[in-house]
Design a protein around this motif. Structure first.
Motif, mmCIF file in Angstrom:
data_model
loop_
_atom_site.group_PDB
_atom_site.id
_atom_site.type_symbol
_atom_site.label_atom_id
_atom_site.label_comp_id
_atom_site.label_asym_id
_atom_site.label_seq_id
_atom_site.Cartn_x
_atom_site.Cartn_y
_atom_site.Cartn_z
ATOM 1 N N GLY A 121 49.020 36.133 34.758
ATOM 2 C CA GLY A 121 49.392 35.647 33.429
ATOM 3 C C GLY A 121 48.341 34.761 32.777
ATOM 4 O O GLY A 121 48.566 34.228 31.690
ATOM 5 N N ARG A 122 47.192 34.648 33.418
ATOM 6 C CA ARG A 122 46.160 33.737 32.902
ATOM 7 C C ARG A 122 45.722 34.146 31.496
ATOM 8 O O ARG A 122 45.431 35.313 31.228
ATOM 9 C CB ARG A 122 44.960 33.754 33.842
ATOM 10 C CG ARG A 122 43.916 32.699 33.524
ATOM 11 C CD ARG A 122 42.870 32.662 34.613
ATOM 12 N NE ARG A 122 41.902 31.589 34.399
ATOM 13 C CZ ARG A 122 40.935 31.271 35.244
ATOM 14 N NH1 ARG A 122 40.814 31.933 36.397
ATOM 15 N NH2 ARG A 122 40.090 30.298 34.975
ATOM 16 N N PHE A 203 55.751 41.605 32.025
ATOM 17 C CA PHE A 203 56.507 41.314 33.236
ATOM 18 C C PHE A 203 55.513 41.193 34.392
ATOM 19 O O PHE A 203 54.667 42.072 34.596
ATOM 20 C CB PHE A 203 57.483 42.442 33.591
ATOM 21 C CG PHE A 203 58.759 42.461 32.810
ATOM 22 C CD1 PHE A 203 59.682 41.426 32.907
ATOM 23 C CD2 PHE A 203 59.060 43.537 31.990
ATOM 24 C CE1 PHE A 203 60.877 41.462 32.190
ATOM 25 C CE2 PHE A 203 60.246 43.582 31.275
ATOM 26 C CZ PHE A 203 61.160 42.550 31.374
ATOM 27 N N ILE A 204 55.619 40.114 35.156
ATOM 28 C CA ILE A 204 54.845 39.964 36.391
ATOM 29 C C ILE A 204 55.829 40.080 37.549
ATOM 30 O O ILE A 204 56.805 39.331 37.613
ATOM 31 C CB ILE A 204 54.122 38.610 36.453
ATOM 32 C CG1 ILE A 204 53.185 38.430 35.261
ATOM 33 C CG2 ILE A 204 53.339 38.484 37.766
ATOM 34 C CD1 ILE A 204 52.579 37.036 35.154
ATOM 35 N N ILE A 205 55.586 41.025 38.446
ATOM 36 C CA ILE A 205 56.491 41.240 39.572
ATOM 37 C C ILE A 205 55.915 40.558 40.800
ATOM 38 O O ILE A 205 54.846 40.923 41.301
ATOM 39 C CB ILE A 205 56.693 42.745 39.847
ATOM 40 C CG1 ILE A 205 57.179 43.451 38.580
ATOM 41 C CG2 ILE A 205 57.674 42.939 40.994
ATOM 42 C CD1 ILE A 205 58.484 42.935 38.007
ATOM 43 N N PRO A 229 51.721 43.608 39.007
ATOM 44 C CA PRO A 229 52.070 42.820 40.195
ATOM 45 C C PRO A 229 51.446 41.431 40.130
ATOM 46 O O PRO A 229 50.419 41.226 39.480
ATOM 47 C CB PRO A 229 51.468 43.633 41.345
ATOM 48 C CG PRO A 229 50.298 44.334 40.727
ATOM 49 C CD PRO A 229 50.704 44.633 39.307
ATOM 50 N N ALA A 230 52.086 40.487 40.806
ATOM 51 C CA ALA A 230 51.519 39.144 40.915
ATOM 52 C C ALA A 230 50.207 39.201 41.674
ATOM 53 O O ALA A 230 50.105 39.860 42.705
ATOM 54 C CB ALA A 230 52.504 38.222 41.629
ATOM 55 N N GLN A 231 49.193 38.521 41.178
ATOM 56 C CA GLN A 231 47.886 38.538 41.833
ATOM 57 C C GLN A 231 47.856 37.632 43.059
ATOM 58 O O GLN A 231 47.166 37.907 44.037
ATOM 59 C CB GLN A 231 46.797 38.129 40.845
ATOM 60 C CG GLN A 231 46.547 39.158 39.756
ATOM 61 C CD GLN A 231 45.438 38.746 38.801
ATOM 62 O OE1 GLN A 231 44.753 37.743 39.001
ATOM 63 N NE2 GLN A 231 45.258 39.512 37.745
ATOM 64 N N LEU A 232 48.611 36.540 43.015
ATOM 65 C CA LEU A 232 48.665 35.645 44.166
ATOM 66 C C LEU A 232 49.674 36.127 45.203
ATOM 67 O O LEU A 232 49.827 35.515 46.257
ATOM 68 C CB LEU A 232 49.012 34.218 43.732
ATOM 69 C CG LEU A 232 47.879 33.365 43.173
ATOM 70 C CD1 LEU A 232 47.373 33.894 41.831
ATOM 71 C CD2 LEU A 232 48.317 31.909 43.007
ATOM 72 N N GLN A 233 50.360 37.215 44.869
ATOM 73 C CA GLN A 233 51.349 37.840 45.747
ATOM 74 C C GLN A 233 52.323 36.793 46.279
ATOM 75 O O GLN A 233 52.823 35.969 45.531
ATOM 76 C CB GLN A 233 50.636 38.619 46.848
ATOM 77 C CG GLN A 233 49.765 39.745 46.285
ATOM 78 C CD GLN A 233 49.101 40.585 47.342
ATOM 79 O OE1 GLN A 233 49.053 40.249 48.519
ATOM 80 N NE2 GLN A 233 48.572 41.723 46.919
ATOM 81 N N ASN A 234 52.592 36.823 47.588
ATOM 82 C CA ASN A 234 53.646 35.957 48.114
ATOM 83 C C ASN A 234 53.180 34.527 48.376
ATOM 84 O O ASN A 234 53.938 33.714 48.898
ATOM 85 C CB ASN A 234 54.215 36.563 49.410
ATOM 86 C CG ASN A 234 55.690 36.270 49.572
ATOM 87 O OD1 ASN A 234 56.389 35.970 48.609
ATOM 88 N ND2 ASN A 234 56.186 36.343 50.793
ATOM 89 N N ASN A 235 51.932 34.219 48.011
ATOM 90 C CA ASN A 235 51.449 32.837 48.123
ATOM 91 C C ASN A 235 51.642 32.053 46.827
ATOM 92 O O ASN A 235 51.355 30.852 46.788
ATOM 93 C CB ASN A 235 49.963 32.817 48.496
ATOM 94 C CG ASN A 235 49.717 33.261 49.925
ATOM 95 O OD1 ASN A 235 50.596 33.152 50.776
ATOM 96 N ND2 ASN A 235 48.522 33.767 50.197
#
Length: 248
Positions: A121-122, A203-205, A229-235
């Motif tokens: 989202g940057r 939307f960011i998943i 998808p989220a770039q930082l994923q699950n972090n």
């Protein structure tokens, strides 16, 4: 600058020191299983195990899977024990951690803050919604980069149920759905409902499934908003928790 971030989830409690200049973990994260029942004292013990693993003695940011007001008080507890409701989590965790300064934030809000600053989202304006698909569904809503906290869009009604009971990653696993079936019949329907209400540009998943986005995002059609998808994923939650602690 490093601050410690902890992400409390329905299945695991994970954390690590975060390099806030890079927006990434400074060390490999440590994880313990979320206790069942996930009472305040039991979860606080799990958080302490994660902190003690690193010998950390500075400020700590902690996410919680529910509504958090004033960086301290828990108002909902959908995927942990109901005894969390009205608990002063900041005081509880601060006491359990020997007086370390603690900041508590909704888990999806933390992930969203991290993604908006360092990830997918940057520099995005307009309306952006991050959705974490995990044990439940968390949400973070941003308008021109400003967070609207504690939205809890996982509890919108979908087919007569909480949306997270239909479209979460746990729902896919519980009902042994293929990635395609889950994406087409559950996630797409949920995104269409959220889009009808908020008309986001993006939307960011997020959540653990963001690592496997290639298995389901290409199956989702008919949504006007961009879906990434989220770039930082699950972090993302760990990083966002540390960011909030640094701000406080």
């Amino acid at each position: 600058m490093q601050i410690f971030g902890v992400d409390i989830g329905g299945s695991g409690i994970k954390g690590a020191p975060v390099d806030l200049d890079k927006g990434d973990l400074a060390h490999e994260r440590h994880k313990v299983l979320t206790p069942h029942p996930a009472t305040p004292d039991a979860v606080a013990d799990g958080v302490k195990q994660v902190i003690d693993h690193f010998g950390w003695t500075g400020p700590v940011g902690v996410t919680f899977p529910g509504v958090v007001t004033d960086g301290a008080t828990i108002r909902t507890a959908a995927n942990v024990d109901d005894s969390w409701i009205d608990t002063d989590a900041r005081a509880l965790l601060g006491d359990r951690l020997g007086g370390l300064p603690v900041t508590v934030v909704n888990d999806a809000d933390a992930a969203g803050v991290a993604e908006m600053h360092f990830g997918a989202g940057r520099d995005r304006r307009g309306t952006v919604i991050l959705l974490t698909l995990g044990t439940g569904i968390g949400s973070a809503l941003f308008v021109d980069g400003v967070l609207v906290p504690n939205t809890e869009l996982g509890h919108l009604e979908l087919d007569g149920h909480d949306a997270e009971k239909r479209a979460s990653s746990k729902a896919r696993e519980d009902h042994d759905m293929t990635w395609e079936h889950w994406a087409v019949h559950r996630v797409r329907k949920y995104l269409a409902h959220v889009e009808m209400l908020f008309s986001p540009e993006l939307f960011i998943i997020g959540g653990g499934v963001s690592r496997k986005s290639h298995k389901f995002l290409p199956c989702i059609e008919g949504i006007k908003a961009e879906i990434v998808p989220a770039q930082l994923q699950n972090n993302a939650g760990i990083v966002g928790a540390a960011m909030r602690a640094a701000e406080r």
